[in-house]
Design an enzyme around this catalytic site. Structure first.
Site, PDB file in Angstrom:
ATOM      1  N   HIS A   1      27.603  49.703  43.534  1.00  0.00           N
ATOM      2  CA  HIS A   1      28.776  50.546  43.547  1.00  0.00           C
ATOM      3  C   HIS A   1      28.697  51.523  42.562  1.00  0.00           C
ATOM      4  O   HIS A   1      28.606  51.392  41.345  1.00  0.00           O
ATOM      5  CB  HIS A   1      29.865  49.512  43.570  1.00  0.00           C
ATOM      6  CG  HIS A   1      31.279  50.133  43.578  1.00  0.00           C
ATOM      7  ND1 HIS A   1      32.058  51.510  43.130  1.00  0.00           N
ATOM      8  CD2 HIS A   1      32.382  49.982  44.919  1.00  0.00           C
ATOM      9  CE1 HIS A   1      33.030  51.555  43.506  1.00  0.00           C
ATOM     10  NE2 HIS A   1      33.489  51.214  44.923  1.00  0.00           N
TER      11      HIS A   1
ATOM     12  N   GLU B   1      29.322  55.317  50.599  1.00  0.00           N
ATOM     13  CA  GLU B   1      30.973  55.914  50.306  1.00  0.00           C
ATOM     14  C   GLU B   1      30.175  57.095  49.230  1.00  0.00           C
ATOM     15  O   GLU B   1      29.959  56.718  48.357  1.00  0.00           O
ATOM     16  CB  GLU B   1      31.455  55.234  49.140  1.00  0.00           C
ATOM     17  CG  GLU B   1      31.340  53.383  49.476  1.00  0.00           C
ATOM     18  CD  GLU B   1      32.621  52.530  48.554  1.00  0.00           C
ATOM     19  OE1 GLU B   1      33.478  52.480  49.621  1.00  0.00           O
ATOM     20  OE2 GLU B   1      32.514  52.311  47.395  1.00  0.00           O
TER      21      GLU B   1
HETATM   22  P1  13P Z   1      39.776  53.606  48.235  1.00  0.00           P
HETATM   23  O1  13P Z   1      39.951  52.971  49.848  1.00  0.00           O
HETATM   24  O2  13P Z   1      40.212  53.712  47.242  1.00  0.00           O
HETATM   25  O3  13P Z   1      38.543  55.177  48.413  1.00  0.00           O
HETATM   26  O4  13P Z   1      37.767  52.889  47.357  1.00  0.00           O
HETATM   27  C1  13P Z   1      36.840  52.969  48.039  1.00  0.00           C
HETATM   28  C2  13P Z   1      36.156  52.285  47.794  1.00  0.00           C
HETATM   29  O5  13P Z   1      35.260  52.243  46.504  1.00  0.00           O
HETATM   30  C3  13P Z   1      35.220  50.574  48.136  1.00  0.00           C
HETATM   31  O6  13P Z   1      34.423  50.234  48.009  1.00  0.00           O
END
Ligand code: 13P
Length: 248
Positions: free
Chosen positions: A93, A165
């Site tokens: 992450h 992400e």
């Molecule tokens: P948000 O949905 O709060 O933007 O976070 C995304 C995230 O980091 C999931 O791992």
């Protein structure tokens, strides 16, 4: 089948988590179209195992130590996660990459440790805003994927989902266009096809994460080249999570 992974991050007290889990245990219907995983703080995994017993909700962790056991104060091993009831773990992450200086090489070792302990993996990848602006997105993602997957056998990829992400989309309310997400997902499949095989690239499950909410899910869910979503903030409300799940 679509996949929804709820990343609770470092939120909620024990009591709040208990109420959240009990709410989901009673309200979440066996939706055969959606595979739901809750990625919980370590301290709540065992409670979730008992409260969600027999429910169609999987439990996961948010990090794993690359070492098997021993001198790693404050860390958690794959065996610990697995034996407390976790079936999966989030690795790489961006919050861990940044705050805890986890690089692609460590992430590769963490993936190997998770596989060894029969945990499936949600590998997070993503570029920063400046990298995006400099048109370096695919260069960054390629490096993240290729180093993370170094030394893996093709059949091991079946235990891994890739969550795209973009760092600039996490918790900001700003998301890429559906066209851009689709393009990135296709490029990710191309990297897997080149490094492993076309069949592995077709089987790879790709999620999108970053500011997914009840509003934007109506358009995000139409992206054909992805298989689901990794959700942060919006999943903290169990009712919202259920609405997102049922909208897919
Ligand atoms: P948000 O949905 O709060 O933007 O976070 C995304 C995230 O980091 C999931 O791992």
């Amino acid at each position: 089948m679509r996949y929804l992974v709820a990343n609770l991050k470092m939120n909620k007290s024990f009591q709040e988590t208990k109420e959240y889990l009990m709410f989901l245990a009673t309200r979440y219907n066996d939706n055969k179209k959606v595979g739901l995983t809750l990625s919980l703080p370590y301290t709540y995994i065992l409670m979730a195992k008992y409260l969600l017993e027999d429910k169609p909700i999987k439990i996961g962790g948010q990090n794993i130590c690359e070492e098997e056991e021993g001198k790693c104060t404050g860390e958690i091993s794959g065996n610990m996660l697995r034996s407390c009831g976790a079936q999966s773990v989030i690795i790489g992450h961006s919050e861990r990459r940044k705050k805890f200086k986890e690089d692609n090489k460590i992430i590769n070792l963490k993936i190997k440790s998770a596989l060894k302990n029969r945990l499936s993996i949600i590998l997070c990848i993503g570029e920063s805003l400046s990298e995006n602006k400099a048109c370096k997105t695919m260069e960054i993602l390629k490096e993240q994927i290729e180093t993370a997957f170094k030394g893996l056998y093709e059949n091991e990829l079946e235990n891994i989902m890739i969550a795209y992400e973009p760092i600039w989309a996490i918790g900001t309310g700003v998301i890429p266009t559906t066209k851009d997400i689709s393009k990135v997902a296709k490029e990710i499949r191309k990297i897997i096809a080149d490094d492993f095989s076309v069949s592995a690239s077709e089987k790879m499950r790709i999620l999108y994460g970053g500011s997914v909410n009840l509003k934007n899910i109506t358009s995000l869910k139409n992206i054909k080249s992805i298989d689901g979503f990794l959700i942060g903030g919006a999943c903290l409300d169990g009712g919202v999570l259920l609405q997102i799940a049922s909208s897919l």
